[in-house]
Design a protein around this motif. Structure first.
Motif, PDB file in Angstrom:
ATOM      1  N   TRP A  20       0.837  -1.206   0.000  1.00  0.00           N
ATOM      2  CA  TRP A  20       0.000   0.000   0.000  1.00  0.00           C
ATOM      3  C   TRP A  20       0.869   1.252   0.000  1.00  0.00           C
ATOM      4  O   TRP A  20       0.690   2.156  -0.812  1.00  0.00           O
ATOM      5  CB  TRP A  20      -0.922  -0.009   1.219  1.00  0.00           C
ATOM      6  N   PHE A  21       1.848   1.298   0.904  1.00  0.00           N
ATOM      7  CA  PHE A  21       2.707   2.471   1.031  1.00  0.00           C
ATOM      8  C   PHE A  21       3.517   2.710  -0.239  1.00  0.00           C
ATOM      9  O   PHE A  21       3.574   3.833  -0.764  1.00  0.00           O
ATOM     10  CB  PHE A  21       3.650   2.310   2.232  1.00  0.00           C
ATOM     11  N   LEU A  22       4.126   1.666  -0.770  1.00  0.00           N
ATOM     12  CA  LEU A  22       4.971   1.824  -1.949  1.00  0.00           C
ATOM     13  C   LEU A  22       4.168   2.158  -3.202  1.00  0.00           C
ATOM     14  O   LEU A  22       4.658   2.858  -4.092  1.00  0.00           O
ATOM     15  CB  LEU A  22       5.838   0.583  -2.158  1.00  0.00           C
ATOM     16  N   LYS A  23       2.914   1.719  -3.285  1.00  0.00           N
ATOM     17  CA  LYS A  23       2.050   2.121  -4.399  1.00  0.00           C
ATOM     18  C   LYS A  23       1.806   3.626  -4.363  1.00  0.00           C
ATOM     19  O   LYS A  23       1.828   4.299  -5.401  1.00  0.00           O
ATOM     20  CB  LYS A  23       0.713   1.376  -4.355  1.00  0.00           C
ATOM     21  N   LYS A  24       1.557   4.153  -3.167  1.00  0.00           N
ATOM     22  CA  LYS A  24       1.353   5.598  -3.014  1.00  0.00           C
ATOM     23  C   LYS A  24       2.629   6.357  -3.366  1.00  0.00           C
ATOM     24  O   LYS A  24       2.595   7.383  -4.048  1.00  0.00           O
ATOM     25  CB  LYS A  24       0.922   5.936  -1.571  1.00  0.00           C
ATOM     26  N   LEU A  25       3.769   5.837  -2.886  1.00  0.00           N
ATOM     27  CA  LEU A  25       5.054   6.480  -3.166  1.00  0.00           C
ATOM     28  C   LEU A  25       5.354   6.454  -4.663  1.00  0.00           C
ATOM     29  O   LEU A  25       5.838   7.441  -5.228  1.00  0.00           O
ATOM     30  CB  LEU A  25       6.171   5.776  -2.384  1.00  0.00           C
ATOM     31  N   ARG A  26       5.039   5.362  -5.304  1.00  0.00           N
ATOM     32  CA  ARG A  26       5.289   5.208  -6.733  1.00  0.00           C
ATOM     33  C   ARG A  26       4.586   6.296  -7.544  1.00  0.00           C
ATOM     34  O   ARG A  26       5.115   6.780  -8.553  1.00  0.00           O
ATOM     35  CB  ARG A  26       4.817   3.816  -7.189  1.00  0.00           C
ATOM     36  N   LYS A  27       3.412   6.709  -7.105  1.00  0.00           N
ATOM     37  CA  LYS A  27       2.646   7.738  -7.823  1.00  0.00           C
ATOM     38  C   LYS A  27       3.354   9.092  -7.837  1.00  0.00           C
ATOM     39  O   LYS A  27       3.153   9.876  -8.758  1.00  0.00           O
ATOM     40  CB  LYS A  27       1.259   7.897  -7.206  1.00  0.00           C
ATOM     41  N   VAL A  28       4.176   9.380  -6.836  1.00  0.00           N
ATOM     42  CA  VAL A  28       4.807  10.697  -6.751  1.00  0.00           C
ATOM     43  C   VAL A  28       6.250  10.724  -7.238  1.00  0.00           C
ATOM     44  O   VAL A  28       6.823  11.792  -7.384  1.00  0.00           O
ATOM     45  CB  VAL A  28       4.731  11.273  -5.324  1.00  0.00           C
ATOM     46  N   ILE A  29       6.825   9.577  -7.494  1.00  0.00           N
ATOM     47  CA  ILE A  29       8.200   9.545  -8.006  1.00  0.00           C
ATOM     48  C   ILE A  29       8.147   9.636  -9.521  1.00  0.00           C
ATOM     49  O   ILE A  29       7.684   8.725 -10.198  1.00  0.00           O
ATOM     50  CB  ILE A  29       8.938   8.270  -7.553  1.00  0.00           C
TER      51      ILE A  29
END
Length: 148
Positions: A20-29
């Protein structure tokens, strides 16, 4: 000064929470090919990284690997010294020389480090630069949040 990139709250550290966390992070990188994520050895992070960040370099936070070595090996000083020399080597020849010494004196440690993957802990083998970067863990964030 430390600027937090991202943090999240979850029920537990598990593959589902990290995904969940890395999916959210992926959106902003915006440029994942220029990023290197450094983490501890948690299986949930590894599983989520493999699913979400295939194109991003993943390194191991040197301190966490040292803590594992200290916990499992009684001959701490020699193991730690050789590990740090290998981790921070600038030349492949230097890394190979230190790893050979580690193999001769602490074969189990050598095997475990190879199992982790030299690209994950070695500066010289890393696919991205592991220096000129400030990284932190949540313990540092705690002091920032308490001040607010």
């Amino acid at each position: 000064m430390i600027y937090p990139l991202a943090f999240g709250f979850a029920n537990s550290e598990c593959t589902e929470s990290w995904t969940w966390f890395l999916k959210k992070l992926r959106k902003v990188i915006q440029y994942p090919d220029r990023v290197m994520l450094v983490s501890d050895l948690h299986n949930g992070i590894f599983n989520a990284m493999e699913a979400i960040f295939l194109d991003v370099a993943h390194g191991i936070y040197a301190h966490h690997l040292v803590q594992n070595l200290k916990r499992f090996y009684k001959q701490r000083d020699g193991v730690i010294w050789l590990y740090y020399r290998a981790t921070y080597a600038y030349r492949i020849e230097e890394f190979d020389r230190v790893m050979s010494e580690l193999k001769e004196t602490y074969c189990k440690v050598y095997d475990e480090l190879l199992a982790v993957g030299v690209k994950k802990f070695s500066r010289v083998h890393s696919s991205r630069k592991r220096y000129f970067l400030m990284t932190t863990i949540i313990a540092s964030m705690n002091s920032c949040l308490l001040a607010v």
